[in-house]
Write a protein that holds these residues in place. Structure first.
Motif, short mmCIF file in Angstrom:
data_model
loop_
_atom_site.label_atom_id
_atom_site.label_comp_id
_atom_site.label_asym_id
_atom_site.label_seq_id
_atom_site.Cartn_x
_atom_site.Cartn_y
_atom_site.Cartn_z
N HIS A 205 38.17 31.34 40.14
CA HIS A 205 37.76 32.69 40.51
C HIS A 205 38.09 33.65 39.37
O HIS A 205 39.21 34.11 39.23
CB HIS A 205 38.48 33.13 41.80
N TYR A 206 37.11 33.89 38.53
CA TYR A 206 37.24 34.88 37.45
C TYR A 206 38.43 34.62 36.54
O TYR A 206 39.06 35.55 36.06
CB TYR A 206 37.41 36.28 38.05
N GLU B 177 31.12 33.68 42.02
CA GLU B 177 30.04 34.51 41.48
C GLU B 177 29.52 33.93 40.16
O GLU B 177 29.55 34.61 39.12
CB GLU B 177 30.50 35.95 41.32
N TYR C 53 28.07 43.28 48.53
CA TYR C 53 28.65 44.62 48.62
C TYR C 53 27.58 45.69 48.68
O TYR C 53 27.79 46.76 49.23
CB TYR C 53 29.53 44.91 47.40
N ILE D 226 29.20 44.76 38.65
CA ILE D 226 28.85 43.88 37.56
C ILE D 226 27.39 44.05 37.18
O ILE D 226 27.01 43.92 36.03
CB ILE D 226 29.12 42.44 38.00
N TRP E 40 28.96 52.39 44.71
CA TRP E 40 28.29 51.18 45.20
C TRP E 40 27.48 51.57 46.43
O TRP E 40 28.04 52.08 47.41
CB TRP E 40 29.31 50.10 45.56
N SER F 237 37.10 44.66 38.45
CA SER F 237 36.36 45.25 37.34
C SER F 237 37.25 46.08 36.42
O SER F 237 37.13 45.97 35.21
CB SER F 237 35.16 46.06 37.82
N LYS G 149 41.80 51.52 44.03
CA LYS G 149 40.62 51.04 44.77
C LYS G 149 41.09 50.03 45.81
O LYS G 149 41.22 48.84 45.54
CB LYS G 149 39.63 50.40 43.79
N TYR H 143 41.07 47.94 49.34
CA TYR H 143 40.13 47.31 50.28
C TYR H 143 40.80 46.94 51.61
O TYR H 143 40.12 46.65 52.58
CB TYR H 143 39.60 46.00 49.68
C1 BG6 Z 1 33.64 40.48 43.45
C2 BG6 Z 1 34.74 39.59 42.95
O1 BG6 Z 1 32.73 40.68 42.46
O2 BG6 Z 1 33.95 41.77 43.76
C3 BG6 Z 1 36.13 40.00 43.33
O3 BG6 Z 1 34.53 38.24 43.30
C4 BG6 Z 1 36.24 41.50 43.21
O4 BG6 Z 1 37.06 39.33 42.53
C5 BG6 Z 1 35.24 42.14 44.16
O5 BG6 Z 1 37.51 42.00 43.42
C6 BG6 Z 1 35.29 43.63 44.19
O6 BG6 Z 1 35.21 44.15 42.91
P1 BG6 Z 1 36.29 45.20 42.38
O7 BG6 Z 1 35.97 45.45 40.98
O8 BG6 Z 1 36.16 46.39 43.26
O9 BG6 Z 1 37.60 44.52 42.58
#
Ligand code: BG6
Length: 465
Positions: A127-128, A173, A301, A320, A336, A418, A424, A426
């Protein structure tokens, strides 16, 4: 129509090692691409020196606090938790012959703790992040040798956790390499589209070999791919825009096409021909690609638009993908665009295209949560976001789509991918942490915690339709 989700629908949340674990040099862990990008996927590579600091180094300290966090997930009724294994805990440099026992032992403890709470793990192999040693010494996935290193890693973890993990994913991804080549395929500096697709080819072969290995070593397990579900609409009904949207969607569908159908589709061959891209392949590669995934997982998303009119393509950066904004949608604080119906469209599109079970392994809202005077976080915006998306999942199930489950992204606050931001957030669970690393790391329940618990307990009956 029944309001409840199916009995065997898996409910839970999704995490990634590099965004939660911290403990970046503990128990023999090696440096990863994520460690070298302290400001996130879109930041710069930074030489790490003793004594310097990145928020990811501690993250939310899940490495030490996982028992408490898992008991909170259980309190919400989770039946599934998506986690990833940090490749660098198992093979610190990536090219060792023998794995690091301390790293393997830690994931044993994690999976045992999940089992104690009746939570099924869904595990992403990569994962990344990947070992930095493989970037520095081999040039990342541009080098064919990476296939064998990854296969060794995959076989090691399949063998070790064969009795504990029955749901696996290969690369998170996988289509994002087109947008962030260092994180996706370990390519540094300027690289051509041909370089990126060559590296992607190696990764797709490795993914096929991982599927094969999983089927051999754990016959009762299922293994899926993982796509960034970048649903694109035509900006207008002009035929040119409709075709532009078709082409944009194929940029991510290409990965699903290979991983689900086992061969390269005609449209990408045309693209390669027209752009003078010639992949270096070996006959065995095509045998590996024929090992297709058992199910498709994806993140969702937002959606976006495409237009053939370049002058109109005022771009909006969403995580992305660069997408043309949709004038009919509202956006999150991070720009977003929020589109619950798009999730139903995406589920139906994927089902119609592949007829393989689908798993929504990421969906969520990042926001700046502010405690009220009593210290409570009343995140009604997050509740609304998830409610509206889950209603569309339920609609899709009623459309006849086979959906295995839903793991909300970031059930506990974590470090964003990112830009490595703490602000940020969640989570259903708040973590007391600031960007400079200060904070007690104490966990507390937000309003959405209780709301999600009720949704899970009622199998979706409490959703507002
Ligand atoms: C996805 C990734 O693209 O988006 C996660 O798999 C990531 O690792 C998630 O955290 C949300 O993106 P961000 O940049 O808000 O963390």
């Amino acid at each position: 129509m029944k309001t409840q989700f199916p009995d065997d629908f898996l409910w839970g949340g999704a995490l990634a090692a590099n965004q939660v674990e911290g403990a970046w040099r503990e128990d023999g862990k090696g440096l990863s691409t994520s460690d070298m990008l302290p400001e996130g996927i879109f930041g710069q590579v930074v030489e790490r020196r003793p004594g310097d600091f990145s928020i990811k180094d501690i993250a939310i300290d899940f490495y030490h606090r996982y028992p408490n966090d898992i008991s909170l997930f259980r309190e919400m009724g989770f039946t599934c938790l998506r986690v990833s294994v940090a490749w660098t805990r198992i093979f610190p440099q990536g090219d060792e012959r023998e794995p690091n026992e301390a790293g393997l032992a830690w994931y044993d403890k994690l999976f045992d703790e999940l089992a104690r709470h009746g939570i099924q793990p869904l595990v992403t192999l990569s994962h990344y992040e990947m070992p930095w040693g493989l970037v520095q010494n081999y040039g990342g996935w541009g080098n064919r040798k990476l296939i064998a290193f990854f296969e060794r890693y995959a076989r090691t973890v399949f063998t070790r956790y064969r009795s504990k993990v029955k749901l696996w994913l290969t690369f998170n991804e996988i289509n994002m390499s087109l947008h962030a080549p260092l994180t996706g395929v370990g390519l540094q500096g300027d690289c051509t589209k041909g370089d990126i697709y060559q590296a992607i080819h190696h990764q797709l072969v490795a993914s096929g070999l991982a599927v094969k290995a999983c089927h051999e070593l754990i016959p009762d397990a299922r293994i899926g791919n993982m796509l960034l579900g970048g649903l694109i609409y035509p900006l207008t009904c002009k035929p040119e825009d409709v075709f532009a949207a078709l082409q944009e969607n194929r940029r991510w569908q290409f990965f699903g096409d290979v991983q689900c159908r086992g061969h390269y589709p005609g449209y990408i061959k045309r693209d390669f021909r027209e752009q003078g891209i010639e992949l270096q392949t070996e006959p065995a590669d095509f045998d590996a690609l024929r090992h297709t995934v058992d199910f498709i997982s994806f993140s969702y998303y937002m959606s976006g638009c495409a237009t053939a009119d370049v002058s109109q393509a005022e771009k909006l950066r969403g995580n992305i993908l660069d997408m043309v904004p949709n004038p009919h949608l509202e956006s999150s604080e991070w720009g977003w665009q929020i589109d619950p119906i798009g999730l139903r469209t995406l589920l139906n599109t994927l089902w119609d295209r592949y007829q393989k079970p689908l798993f929504i392994v990421e969906n969520g809202l990042g926001a700046q949560d502010k405690p009220d005077a009593d210290g409570q976080i009343n995140d009604d915006y997050r509740i609304r976001y998830i409610n509206d998306h889950l209603v569309q999942v339920w609609e899709a199930i009623n459309d006849g789509v086979e959906v295995m489950g839903y793991t909300y992204w970031g059930p506990i606050d974590l470090i964003s991918a990112s830009k490595a931001e703490v602000a940020k957030r969640y989570g259903f669970i708040y973590v007391d942490l600031n960007q400079d690393g200060s904070g007690t790391l104490k966990r507390s329940r937000k309003k959405s915690f209780y709301w999600y618990r009720d949704v899970i307990n009622s199998r979706g009956a409490t959703l507002k339709r």
